[in-house]
Design an enzyme around this catalytic site. Structure first.
Site: not given
Lengths: 370, 370
Positions: B149, B218, B316, B349-350
């Site tokens: 990332s 968040r 992603d 993305h994670d």
């Protein structure tokens, strides 16, 4: 708060009481609408347009209001929705602040604004209100019901709750149910408004107004209405000129940030926050699976319509094209001659508002065949 | 506000002053790090890991801290990054609040927290700080630098600014420059924090803390870290049990909302808001095109490394796989034996933090060939 009603808007009084799906009822409620073209002697050439979350009923210029509308390129003489042939009705969604009764309207029971005393609003309520307008105009059966975005949900509810109300349907960037990514986005938009101390449980006014929350909600909306692909080409990493940039150390620096800021500025004070919350939540709740024993395709298949077109942009992340494919598949399973077209539009969910080169011919082609 | 430093963290004192790319310098700054495995006699088996925005240096359990780390499945004896073979160093990013000097650290010039007096932080500053740690450990040349990332950006800066520092590179869900969709997302996250009145220009404390802003930032992060596809399967339209649901009329109703809430709760008070702003902005600024006369591929091609692997998840949306493809293409143009692998991971993305079935073999396979 304030209602934002374009000049020339017409109003239809709903039956009173007007019961709501989830309980409660509206008294003395109305729906704002506009029309284009002329209704045939047999009232067979009517098209109903139901909209996304924010538009008013002024979809295009007409005699009552010559200002361009939000779908100007699509509606008019010779345009894809050709008003030389069709009598077009566009309604402002029930629950909105643009002429139809909503949380920013006066509650006749109290003489005060409804605010959060407005009944829990469902997409189905908006659908029944829209059909009531159409019938009052002398239309027993629509040639077509067209719905964009949230309106794609409303249009499906129109068809489901009023069998035979329309011979055909165009579903544009819509869906038969809300899925978790879109729910998460909308939930976060609503949270931004609710977390703004000036929202104050719905009791704001023009002085103490939840501007920060609305700004966040709108910017997040705009991010999900467009596509990364479009922005790469449109903004890249271009910086603002130094005279546009901010002195704030974390302020605007890139063109894309200024673009979002501009969108927020044009929206924040022009849409009522409580109406936003109600309409946004109604989308999360919408689920045709309720009408299909938990199966969304069965819910769609219970709809009776002769012909249907479901279209969308391949880059849409909010109402992804798989959902329009599903609408077409479900309606076909119910017996409709239903087609799906996924357009290679870079503009994401908003493509139907800007990419007339692709959406225009698709809509025109379908209507020409009727 | 508070720094969050895992037990067993080690510290390296940076040269003082430590000048920053965009101006200013740090005095008496430090970098937190941890290590696994043993350095060979010729110091040829070292791997450096640089991280995403929020992780600390505790990537995996070690003697100093047996608690599982954030990349536990990837680092250890016999694991993809095999500590029987490799000496692994993970650094906490400069500017973080997890041990390295950042805006939540004491500014020796004032005896107060830096807050917004911290110098403008660049990815390149973090890269130079990480290399300083490695050299202090007796490593002149790394076998590999691995970045996830934001760390994918840092790793490219490590290679660019220190030619010959590493023989190979793994870029995981990273990119060579920030593009406008990601800039827009991060800009909005920062705006959420800055709009929270309790942020107060960076002068908050544990009592008056910008909890709402951090919560929004968040949640928006989590939405962009995963994928719609994964959430369709994982949450669908499942509602919370009535005992978990909220009485608030606009409160939590769907499981996906509760999931976001849980993520926010575990983050909001455990990451410093000013550090978040600084690190987030450093990603927007990062652009290898600066080193390639405005051409990002030329910037990449100016990097000297023997072998490289760029991998990511096809789902992603924050660092789309086209960006990892670009990293591989650019490094290859610079003479590297560079490969790109786009993994069919639903987790967005994670994915590199959870989909070890796919990321594990890709990383292991590359390292085994060294």
């Amino acid at each position: 708060m304030t209602e934002f009603i374009p000049p020339g808007t017409r109003f239809h009084a709903l039956p009173s009481p007007f019961p709501c799906k989830r309980g409660g009822a509206l008294h003395g409620a109305r729906v704002a609408y506009e029309t284009w073209g002329a209704l045939d002697a047999d009232a067979g050439n009517a098209i109903l347009i139901v909209t996304g979350l924010s538009p008013d009923a002024h979809a295009a210029a007409n005699e009552a209001n010559p200002a361009p509308g939000w779908w100007e390129a699509m509606i008019g003489p010779g345009k894809p929705i050709d008003t030389d042939r069709w009598f077009v009705v566009c309604v402002n969604s029930l629950g909105s602040c643009k002429g139809s009764t909503g949380p920013a309207s006066i509650n006749p029971a109290s003489g005060e604004l409804y605010r959060l005393d407005f009944p829990e609003l469902s997409i189905e309520d908006g659908a029944r209100a829209a059909v009531d307008v159409v019938r009052a105009l002398g239309v027993e059966q629509l040639a077509c019901v067209i719905g964009n975005s949230m309106g794609g949900m409303t249009a499906l509810a129109v068809l489901l709750l009023h069998p035979g109300i329309a011979r055909s349907h165009i579903n544009i960037s819509g869906s038969a149910q809300a899925l978790p990514f879109s729910i998460a986005i909308r939930s976060l938009q609503r949270e931004a408004i609710r977390l703004d101390p000036r929202w104050n449980g719905g009791h704001y006014d023009n002085e103490a107004y939840p501007e920060s929350g609305m700004r966040m909600a709108r910017k997040l909306g705009v991010i999900t209405y467009r596509s990364a692909l479009e922005w790469d080409g449109r903004f890249g990493r271009v910086r603002l000129d130094s005279d546009q940039a901010d002195d704030d150390p974390f302020g605007l620096e890139f063109q894309v940030e200024s673009y979002l800021e501009g969108h927020a500025r044009r929206f924040v004070r022009f849409f009522d926050p409580n109406c936003y919350l109600y309409l946004s939540r109604s989308m999360d709740w919408f689920d045709l699976a309720e009408y299909g024993d938990g199966d969304v395709l069965a819910g769609l298949a219970s709809i009776r319509v002769d012909k249907a077109l479901a279209i969308g942009a391949n880059t849409d992340i909010l109402f992804p094209v798989q959902q329009q494919q599903q609408v077409a598949d479900g309606l076909r399973a119910g017996g409709a001659d239903a087609r799906f077209i996924g357009l290679e539009s870079p503009q994401g969910h908003d493509a139907f508002l800007v990419d007339f080169e692709r959406f225009g011919p698709a809509v025109r082609g379908f209507l020409d065949e009727l």
